[in-house]
Enzyme design. Structure first.
Site, mmCIF file in Angstrom:
data_model
loop_
_atom_site.group_PDB
_atom_site.id
_atom_site.type_symbol
_atom_site.label_atom_id
_atom_site.label_comp_id
_atom_site.label_asym_id
_atom_site.label_seq_id
_atom_site.Cartn_x
_atom_site.Cartn_y
_atom_site.Cartn_z
ATOM 1 N N GLY A 46 0.781 -1.246 0.000
ATOM 2 C CA GLY A 46 0.000 0.000 0.000
ATOM 3 C C GLY A 46 0.802 1.280 0.000
ATOM 4 N N GLU A 100 4.254 4.104 5.937
ATOM 5 C CA GLU A 100 3.020 3.309 5.910
ATOM 6 C C GLU A 100 1.938 4.091 5.161
ATOM 7 O OE1 GLU A 100 1.753 0.612 5.950
ATOM 8 O OE2 GLU A 100 0.646 0.021 7.719
ATOM 9 N N ASP A 101 0.998 3.351 4.561
ATOM 10 C CA ASP A 101 -0.090 4.032 3.856
ATOM 11 C C ASP A 101 -1.157 4.545 4.822
ATOM 12 O OD1 ASP A 101 -0.901 1.440 4.499
ATOM 13 O OD2 ASP A 101 -1.757 0.985 2.537
ATOM 14 N N ASP A 104 -4.832 2.210 10.949
ATOM 15 C CA ASP A 104 -6.256 2.019 11.203
ATOM 16 C C ASP A 104 -6.412 1.587 12.664
ATOM 17 O OD1 ASP A 104 -8.956 1.519 10.810
ATOM 18 O OD2 ASP A 104 -8.669 -0.307 9.671
ATOM 19 N N GLY A 106 -4.016 0.234 14.248
ATOM 20 C CA GLY A 106 -2.679 0.464 14.810
ATOM 21 C C GLY A 106 -1.937 -0.835 15.102
ATOM 22 N N THR A 108 -0.910 -3.309 13.100
ATOM 23 C CA THR A 108 0.196 -3.622 12.185
ATOM 24 C C THR A 108 1.439 -2.806 12.530
ATOM 25 O OG1 THR A 108 -1.423 -4.035 10.435
ATOM 26 C CG2 THR A 108 0.868 -3.745 9.741
ATOM 27 N N LYS A 132 -6.457 6.967 10.770
ATOM 28 C CA LYS A 132 -7.883 6.875 11.135
ATOM 29 C C LYS A 132 -7.941 6.694 12.650
ATOM 30 C CE LYS A 132 -9.520 3.892 7.438
ATOM 31 N NZ LYS A 132 -10.357 2.722 7.135
ATOM 32 N N PHE A 153 -13.708 3.577 4.431
ATOM 33 C CA PHE A 153 -12.748 2.750 3.709
ATOM 34 C C PHE A 153 -12.272 3.528 2.484
ATOM 35 C CE2 PHE A 153 -10.959 -0.583 1.148
ATOM 36 C CZ PHE A 153 -10.274 -1.314 2.116
ATOM 37 N N ASP A 160 -5.769 -0.249 -1.794
ATOM 38 C CA ASP A 160 -6.627 -1.074 -2.634
ATOM 39 C C ASP A 160 -7.877 -1.551 -1.923
ATOM 40 O OD1 ASP A 160 -5.283 -2.891 -0.819
ATOM 41 O OD2 ASP A 160 -6.015 -4.505 -2.111
HETATM 42 P P1 IMP Z 1 -4.125 -1.674 11.009
HETATM 43 O O1 IMP Z 1 -3.279 -2.790 11.479
HETATM 44 O O2 IMP Z 1 -5.583 -1.880 11.362
HETATM 45 O O3 IMP Z 1 -3.650 -0.299 11.440
HETATM 46 O O4 IMP Z 1 -4.150 -1.754 9.445
HETATM 47 C C1 IMP Z 1 -3.241 -1.208 8.614
HETATM 48 C C2 IMP Z 1 -3.408 -1.790 7.226
HETATM 49 O O5 IMP Z 1 -4.777 -2.092 6.921
HETATM 50 C C3 IMP Z 1 -2.969 -0.785 6.193
HETATM 51 O O6 IMP Z 1 -1.606 -0.896 5.918
HETATM 52 C C4 IMP Z 1 -3.832 -1.134 5.017
HETATM 53 O O7 IMP Z 1 -3.204 -2.147 4.266
HETATM 54 C C5 IMP Z 1 -5.096 -1.702 5.600
HETATM 55 N N1 IMP Z 1 -6.183 -0.710 5.653
HETATM 56 C C6 IMP Z 1 -6.756 -0.184 6.749
HETATM 57 N N2 IMP Z 1 -7.722 0.693 6.414
HETATM 58 C C7 IMP Z 1 -7.757 0.724 5.061
HETATM 59 C C8 IMP Z 1 -8.554 1.452 4.102
HETATM 60 O O8 IMP Z 1 -9.435 2.274 4.415
HETATM 61 N N3 IMP Z 1 -8.268 1.211 2.790
HETATM 62 C C9 IMP Z 1 -7.306 0.347 2.378
HETATM 63 N N4 IMP Z 1 -6.554 -0.359 3.238
HETATM 64 C C10 IMP Z 1 -6.771 -0.170 4.571
#
Ligand code: IMP
Length: 176
Positions: A46, A100-101, A104, A106, A108, A132, A153, A160
Site C-alpha cells: 500500500g 506506511e499508507d 487504522d 494500529g 500492524t 484513522k 474505507f 486497494d
Molecule cells: P491496522 O493494522 O488496522 O492499522 O491496518 C493497517 C493496514 O490495513 C494498512 O496498511 C492497510 O493495508 C489496511 N487498511 C486499513 N484501512 C484501510 C482502508 O481504508 N483502505 C485500504 N486499506 C486499509
C-alpha cells in the site's frame, strides 16, 4: 472485484493536496535527518506510491528497503503480524523511517515497529500518509501523519480494495 469507478463515492484527498503535504513532510524530514544515515522502509504494497513520492521530496541522501507483512491466520484482532518479505539490510547503522499508507487499528504498525526496534536501529519512527484515529485498538501513535481521516474505507494512491484502485492518483472513499 471490478475496477468500476462507480465504487468511488467521493475524492477525499486530491492529488494536489497530497503533493503539497508530501513536499512539506520531505522538507521536515530532510532537516531532521541531515548528515545522518537514513533508511526509508517501504511497507508493501500500500505504501509504494507514497514512498516513491516522499523519497523524491527529500533533499538529503537516503537508502530504501522494502518489507511485506501479513496478519497471522487472517485474524487481525490478535495484533500479530508475520514477515512475508524481510528487509535486505542490517538496520543497526541507520536511522529508520517506516513509511506506511494508513494506520487504522494500529495493530500492524505497533507490531512492525517493535519487531524493527529489536534490531537496534539508531532511531526508528513511523510516517503514515493517513491516520484513522477513530479505529484505534492499540496505544500506537504514528510519529508523523499527513492526513487524519474519518472512519471510512479508502482506496487510491497505492491503497486497494481486493487489489483494485491502487493506481488512482488521489485518495477516494470506496462505496461497495
Ligand atoms: P491496522 O493494522 O488496522 O492499522 O491496518 C493497517 C493496514 O490495513 C494498512 O496498511 C492497510 O493495508 C489496511 N487498511 C486499513 N484501512 C484501510 C482502508 O481504508 N483502505 C485500504 N486499506 C486499509
Amino acid at each position: 472485484m471490478d475496477n468500476n469507478r462507480e465504487h468511488i463515492s467521493r475524492v477525499l484527498i486530491s492529488a494536489e493536496d497530497i503533493r503539497e503535504k508530501i513536499q512539506e513532510t520531505g522538507a521536515m524530514i530532510s532537516e531532521m535527518y541531515a548528515g545522518k544515515p537514513l533508511l526509508i522502509v517501504c511497507v508493501l504494497t500500500g505504501s509504494f506510491i507514497f514512498t516513491a513520492d516522499l523519497c523524491r521530496a527529500l533533499s538529503i541522501p537516503c537508502e530504501i528497503d522494502f518489507m511485506s507483512v501479513k496478519s497471522y491466520s487472517g485474524d487481525r484482532s490478535t495484533g500479530k503480524v508475520g514477515i512475508v518479505l524481510d528487509l535486505k539490510k542490517d538496520i543497526s547503522s541507520y536511522h529508520v523511517i517506516i513509511v506506511e499508507d494508513i494506520v487504522d487499528t494500529g495493530l500492524t504498525m505497533k507490531c512492525v515497529s517493535s519487531m524493527l526496534r529489536e534490531r537496534n536501529p539508531l532511531s526508528l519512527s513511523v510516517v503514515t500518509l493517513l491516520d484513522k484515529p477513530e479505529c484505534r485498538k492499540t496505544d500506537f501513535t504514528p510519529d508523523v501523519s499527513l492526513f487524519r481521516i474519518p472512519n471510512v474505507f479508502v482506496v487510491g494512491y497505492g491503497m486497494d480494495c481486493d487489489e483494485q484502485f491502487r493506481e488512482l492518483p488521489y485518495v477516494a472513499e470506496y462505496r461497495p
